[in-house]
Write a protein that holds these residues in place. Structure first.
Motif, PDB file in Angstrom:
ATOM      1  N   LEU A  39       0.830  -1.206   0.000  1.00  5.65           N
ATOM      2  CA  LEU A  39       0.000   0.000   0.000  1.00  5.65           C
ATOM      3  C   LEU A  39       0.862   1.252   0.000  1.00  5.65           C
ATOM      4  CD1 LEU A  39      -2.736  -1.080   2.567  1.00  5.65           C
ATOM      5  CD2 LEU A  39      -2.951  -0.951   0.086  1.00  5.65           C
ATOM      6  N   VAL A  40       1.879   1.265   0.833  1.00  5.97           N
ATOM      7  CA  VAL A  40       2.789   2.405   0.884  1.00  5.97           C
ATOM      8  C   VAL A  40       3.571   2.497  -0.422  1.00  5.97           C
ATOM      9  CG1 VAL A  40       4.714   3.462   2.124  1.00  5.97           C
ATOM     10  CG2 VAL A  40       2.939   2.257   3.395  1.00  5.97           C
ATOM     11  N   ALA A  90       2.618   1.573  -3.390  1.00  9.61           N
ATOM     12  CA  ALA A  90       1.748   2.124  -4.438  1.00  9.61           C
ATOM     13  C   ALA A  90       1.614   3.632  -4.292  1.00  9.61           C
ATOM     14  CB  ALA A  90       0.372   1.456  -4.376  1.00  9.61           C
ATOM     15  N   SER A  91       1.508   4.124  -3.070  1.00 11.27           N
ATOM     16  CA  SER A  91       1.425   5.571  -2.845  1.00 11.27           C
ATOM     17  C   SER A  91       2.718   6.257  -3.250  1.00 11.27           C
ATOM     18  CB  SER A  91       1.134   5.862  -1.372  1.00 11.27           C
ATOM     19  OG  SER A  91      -0.123   5.365  -1.014  1.00 11.27           O
ATOM     20  N   ILE A  92       3.833   5.624  -2.933  1.00  8.35           N
ATOM     21  CA  ILE A  92       5.131   6.187  -3.311  1.00  8.35           C
ATOM     22  C   ILE A  92       5.274   6.235  -4.827  1.00  8.35           C
ATOM     23  CG2 ILE A  92       7.605   5.669  -3.308  1.00  8.35           C
ATOM     24  CD1 ILE A  92       7.227   4.788  -0.361  1.00  8.35           C
ATOM     25  N   ALA A  93       4.814   5.185  -5.494  1.00  6.52           N
ATOM     26  CA  ALA A  93       4.890   5.159  -6.960  1.00  6.52           C
ATOM     27  C   ALA A  93       4.024   6.259  -7.568  1.00  6.52           C
ATOM     28  CB  ALA A  93       4.455   3.788  -7.481  1.00  6.52           C
ATOM     29  N   HIS A  94       2.913   6.566  -6.918  1.00  5.21           N
ATOM     30  CA  HIS A  94       1.977   7.561  -7.452  1.00  5.21           C
ATOM     31  C   HIS A  94       2.390   8.988  -7.103  1.00  5.21           C
ATOM     32  CE1 HIS A  94      -1.808   9.784  -7.951  1.00  5.21           C
ATOM     33  NE2 HIS A  94      -2.088   8.876  -8.869  1.00  5.21           N
ATOM     34  N   TRP A  95       2.792   9.233  -5.848  1.00  6.88           N
ATOM     35  CA  TRP A  95       3.064  10.590  -5.376  1.00  6.88           C
ATOM     36  C   TRP A  95       4.528  10.879  -5.096  1.00  6.88           C
ATOM     37  CZ3 TRP A  95      -1.513   8.943  -2.266  1.00  6.88           C
ATOM     38  CH2 TRP A  95      -2.693   9.408  -2.840  1.00  6.88           C
ATOM     39  N   GLY A  96       5.385   9.895  -5.187  1.00 10.03           N
ATOM     40  CA  GLY A  96       6.795  10.110  -4.882  1.00 10.03           C
ATOM     41  C   GLY A  96       7.130   9.671  -3.465  1.00 10.03           C
ATOM     42  N   ASP A  97       8.413   9.570  -3.196  1.00 15.75           N
ATOM     43  CA  ASP A  97       8.883   9.059  -1.898  1.00 15.75           C
ATOM     44  C   ASP A  97       8.338   9.853  -0.713  1.00 15.75           C
ATOM     45  OD1 ASP A  97      10.345   7.189  -3.285  1.00 15.75           O
ATOM     46  OD2 ASP A  97      12.279   8.179  -2.979  1.00 15.75           O
ATOM     47  N   LEU A  98       8.534  11.150  -0.753  1.00 14.19           N
ATOM     48  CA  LEU A  98       8.172  11.980   0.392  1.00 14.19           C
ATOM     49  C   LEU A  98       6.669  12.001   0.635  1.00 14.19           C
ATOM     50  CD1 LEU A  98       9.037  13.910   2.631  1.00 14.19           C
ATOM     51  CD2 LEU A  98       8.798  15.759   0.972  1.00 14.19           C
ATOM     52  N   TRP A  99       5.883  12.339  -0.383  1.00 16.46           N
ATOM     53  CA  TRP A  99       4.440  12.504  -0.177  1.00 16.46           C
ATOM     54  C   TRP A  99       3.726  11.182   0.034  1.00 16.46           C
ATOM     55  CZ3 TRP A  99       3.346  16.840   1.661  1.00 16.46           C
ATOM     56  CH2 TRP A  99       4.058  17.970   1.283  1.00 16.46           C
ATOM     57  N   GLY A 100       4.231  10.105  -0.560  1.00 15.61           N
ATOM     58  CA  GLY A 100       3.660   8.784  -0.291  1.00 15.61           C
ATOM     59  C   GLY A 100       3.831   8.383   1.159  1.00 15.61           C
TER      60      GLY A 100
END
Length: 105
Positions: free
Chosen positions: A38-39, A41-51
């Motif tokens: 889950l994390v 996928a968020s990192i892939a979508h929004w980048g390391d920091l914002w994910g």
């Protein structure tokens, strides 16, 4: 147990979340992928920091939600904080070991 005890458990858990977020970000910068899908996928979508910020914020909000029940269910609140603190403490140790191994210290 009293309310200041619950505050200390909350504080430790929030600090563990912050430490885990900073350490995870540092590990990601070394090129080590995030294990949580889950994390990741968020990192892939929004980048390391914002994910990471998204999931750490959610975790902190959930810790505060648990804190909301401190008066009605104090023992349950403390047990929940002990479990989450133990899990995140263990993951923090593992991430720190991974970081130290990659830095060849």
């Amino acid at each position: 147990m009293n309310i200041p005890t619950v505050w200390s458990y909350l504080s430790v858990n929030l600090l563990l979340q912050a430490f885990d977020g900073v350490l995870t970000y540092r590990v990601l910068l070394l090129g080590i992928p995030e294990a949580n899908p889950l994390v990741s996928a968020s990192i892939a979508h929004w980048g390391d920091l914002w994910g990471l910020v998204l999931w750490k914020t959610l975790a902190c909000v959930l810790l505060l939600f648990i804190f909301r029940f401190r008066h009605q269910r104090q023992n349950l609140t403390i047990h929940a904080y002990r479990i989450t603190g133990g899990v995140y403490g263990w993951f923090a140790v593992l991430a720190l070991c991974e970081l130290l191994l990659d830095l060849d210290i």
